[in-house]
Design an enzyme around this catalytic site. Structure first.
Site, PDB file in Angstrom:
ATOM      1  N   SER A 245       0.805  -1.238   0.000  1.00  0.00           N
ATOM      2  CA  SER A 245       0.000   0.000   0.000  1.00  0.00           C
ATOM      3  C   SER A 245       0.827   1.272   0.000  1.00  0.00           C
ATOM      4  CB  SER A 245      -0.942   0.009   1.210  1.00  0.00           C
ATOM      5  OG  SER A 245      -0.216   0.296   2.382  1.00  0.00           O
TER       6      SER A 245
ATOM      7  N   THR B 240      -2.610  -6.211  -1.283  1.00  0.00           N
ATOM      8  CA  THR B 240      -3.415  -5.481  -0.297  1.00  0.00           C
ATOM      9  C   THR B 240      -4.894  -5.697  -0.584  1.00  0.00           C
ATOM     10  OG1 THR B 240      -3.437  -3.564  -1.758  1.00  0.00           O
ATOM     11  CG2 THR B 240      -1.722  -3.615  -0.070  1.00  0.00           C
TER      12      THR B 240
ATOM     13  N   ASP C 142     -23.897  -0.457   4.960  1.00  0.00           N
ATOM     14  CA  ASP C 142     -23.074  -0.512   3.742  1.00  0.00           C
ATOM     15  C   ASP C 142     -23.932  -0.119   2.547  1.00  0.00           C
ATOM     16  OD1 ASP C 142     -21.460  -1.165   1.542  1.00  0.00           O
ATOM     17  OD2 ASP C 142     -20.400  -2.697   2.704  1.00  0.00           O
TER      18      ASP C 142
ATOM     19  N   ARG D 258      -8.787   3.113   6.513  1.00  0.00           N
ATOM     20  CA  ARG D 258      -7.767   4.054   6.050  1.00  0.00           C
ATOM     21  C   ARG D 258      -7.875   5.303   6.915  1.00  0.00           C
ATOM     22  NH1 ARG D 258      -5.642   0.321   4.147  1.00  0.00           N
ATOM     23  NH2 ARG D 258      -5.055  -0.064   1.967  1.00  0.00           N
TER      24      ARG D 258
ATOM     25  N   ASP E 147      -5.568   2.132  14.015  1.00  0.00           N
ATOM     26  CA  ASP E 147      -4.448   1.424  13.381  1.00  0.00           C
ATOM     27  C   ASP E 147      -3.980   2.195  12.155  1.00  0.00           C
ATOM     28  OD1 ASP E 147      -2.682  -0.884  12.855  1.00  0.00           O
ATOM     29  OD2 ASP E 147      -3.983  -1.181  11.107  1.00  0.00           O
TER      30      ASP E 147
ATOM     31  N   GLU F 215      -0.033   9.095   7.065  1.00  0.00           N
ATOM     32  CA  GLU F 215       0.984   8.071   7.326  1.00  0.00           C
ATOM     33  C   GLU F 215       2.152   8.343   6.370  1.00  0.00           C
ATOM     34  OE1 GLU F 215      -0.430   4.016   7.000  1.00  0.00           O
ATOM     35  OE2 GLU F 215      -2.191   4.477   8.198  1.00  0.00           O
TER      36      GLU F 215
ATOM     37  N   HIS G   9      -0.576   0.717  11.463  1.00  0.00           N
ATOM     38  CA  HIS G   9      -1.165   0.116  10.253  1.00  0.00           C
ATOM     39  C   HIS G   9      -0.690  -1.335  10.097  1.00  0.00           C
ATOM     40  CE1 HIS G   9      -2.614   0.983   5.850  1.00  0.00           C
ATOM     41  NE2 HIS G   9      -2.944  -0.232   6.260  1.00  0.00           N
TER      42      HIS G   9
ATOM     43  N   GLY H 108      -3.764  -5.858   9.596  1.00  0.00           N
ATOM     44  CA  GLY H 108      -3.843  -6.991   8.670  1.00  0.00           C
ATOM     45  C   GLY H 108      -2.541  -7.757   8.526  1.00  0.00           C
TER      46      GLY H 108
END
Ligand SMILES: O=C(O)[C@H](O)[C@H](O)COP(=O)(O)O
Length: 403
Positions: free
Chosen positions: A55, A76, A156, A218, A242, A247, A264, A267
């Protein structure tokens, strides 16, 4: 060098060095050269056929114009670092790894919820968790949480439109009714369902003051200035971040103001990363119309050094504490939080950015909860569903243990 019989020449493959087992998974396609992300430049990729990124590499005209790249793979689940329209216009094939790290992120969220519950002396049972974004990660979280006695609300709108599903609620309902809000949306800046600053000052003010906010999607899905201002005023009641705006240089004041802060890595289980590598290798084979390579799933088998047998916590502990103690043996989120806070103190922004990246590069090996096991007899009957369905741990019978 073994080359896939269907290929006329070995492909030149450039890979981010943080894509584990790239050489093993792509060896039949050609020559793999690995680089640190900051060395994946127009010069490095100019003569390569295949580019494999994570990423942190922006994939766009600046990187690829003038190159011969014909396939880009991103290991990713998010794709906001990739200019998909540019790739399409240039006829460059693209693959990514949706779902590869879904269990890892779910496990991070479960660990965060239990850790925060222990710190705040509350039980998770009966709490309402609002999941915003119910794709691979949010959907899996929604299926596992009820086993912990938690009520789940899902929101969603794009998925509702695509599928016609009617079991979703609005974001407003989640903000107003949930005790815990967990974000699992892609970062999008345009369109009717853009998620940039989805959680802004207004949304934060709408949440229950005691509610918790978790962001593993994100950084820019949350307006971090608004979040910092809200925390100064005493809400939300718990924050787990996270991912960060800007970043690898998150605002140190925000880091200091949240309950659990990590760089981050939600995952970043070994399993999630390897699964992403394997998904890209399959996608390249498909793109080249080659039969799939032999099954590489042995790469995911437990290895010496993985401590997978769990020690039963004291059966007299209250439920949340018992589960938290079990989860800490598989993933100690407090240790990640502590490491991150230490490196975020002092130094210039450039030095902190380097430390942020270094923490991610040297992230310890974390195995999926589903590889862990314990003897059924040691799990209180009332917690068996939470352990097997919620956490995904295997319960084994005494005879199996003895073998
Ligand atoms: O989109 C993803 O898959 C995750 O955010 C992933 O954990 C990002 O990790 P990276 O590619 O930066 O190593």
């Amino acid at each position: 060098m073994w080359l896939h019989p269907g290929l006329q020449r070995p492909l030149r493959i450039v890979a981010d060095e943080n894509i584990p087992l790239a050489r093993e998974a792509f060896r039949g396609f050609g020559v793999v050269r690995s680089f640190p992300a900051d060395q994946i430049t127009p010069a490095t990729v100019r003569n390569c056929d295949v580019l494999l990124v994570r990423s942190v590499t922006r994939v766009d005209a600046t990187l690829l114009d003038g190159s011969r790249v014909q396939f880009v793979g991103s290991a990713t689940s998010g794709v906001d670092h990739v200019d998909l329209a540019y790739l399409q216009a240039r006829g460059i094939a693209f693959a990514y790894a949706p779902g590869a790290n879904a269990d890892a992120v779910v496990e991070y969220v479960l660990a965060a919820l239990l850790e925060l519950a222990v710190r705040q002396h509350i039980s998770l049972r009966g709490r309402v968790v609002g999941i915003v974004g119910c794709g691979h990660i949010g959907g899996r979280l929604a299926r596992r949480l009820p086993a912990l006695g938690v009520e789940v609300l899902c929101c969603d709108p794009p998925l509702a439109e695509q599928t016609g599903r009617t079991d979703f609620v609005s974001l407003a309902t989640i903000l107003e009714e949930a005790d815990i809000v967990s974000l699992h949306v892609p970062l999008t800046r345009t369109g009717p369902h853009a998620t940039y600053h989805l959680i802004d000052a207004k949304a934060l003010a709408r949440m229950r003051p005691s509610a918790w906010l978790l962001n593993t999607s994100r950084g820019a899905v949350v307006d971090s200035r608004a979040l910092l201002a809200a925390r100064h005023r005493g809400y939300p009641g718990g924050v787990v971040l996270d991912v960060w705006e800007d970043e690898p240089t998150p605002d140190p004041e925000l880091v200091a103001r949240v309950d659990i802060a990590t760089p981050h890595i939600a995952g970043h289980s070994y399993d999630g990363k390897v699964r992403a590598t394997l998904m890209l290798a399959s996608a390249l084979a498909q793109h080249l119309e080659l039969p799939l390579q032999s099954d590489d799933s042995e790469l995911l088998q437990p290895q010496p050094g993985d401590r997978l047998d769990l020690i039963p916590p004291d059966s007299r502990l209250p439920e949340t504490l018992w589960l938290a103690e079990l989860v800490r043996q598989m993933y100690d989120i407090a240790a990640d939080d502590a490491r991150f806070r230490i490196v975020m103190q002092g130094g210039t922004p450039a030095q902190r950015a380097e430390r942020f990246l270094e923490l991610r590069r040297t992230y310890p090996r974390r195995r999926s909860f589903s590889l862990h096991r314990m003897e059924r007899a040691f799990v209180p009957a009332a917690l068996q569903e939470a352990v097997t369905v919620g956490l995904g741990v295997q319960l084994i019978e005494a005879e199996t243990v003895a073998q």
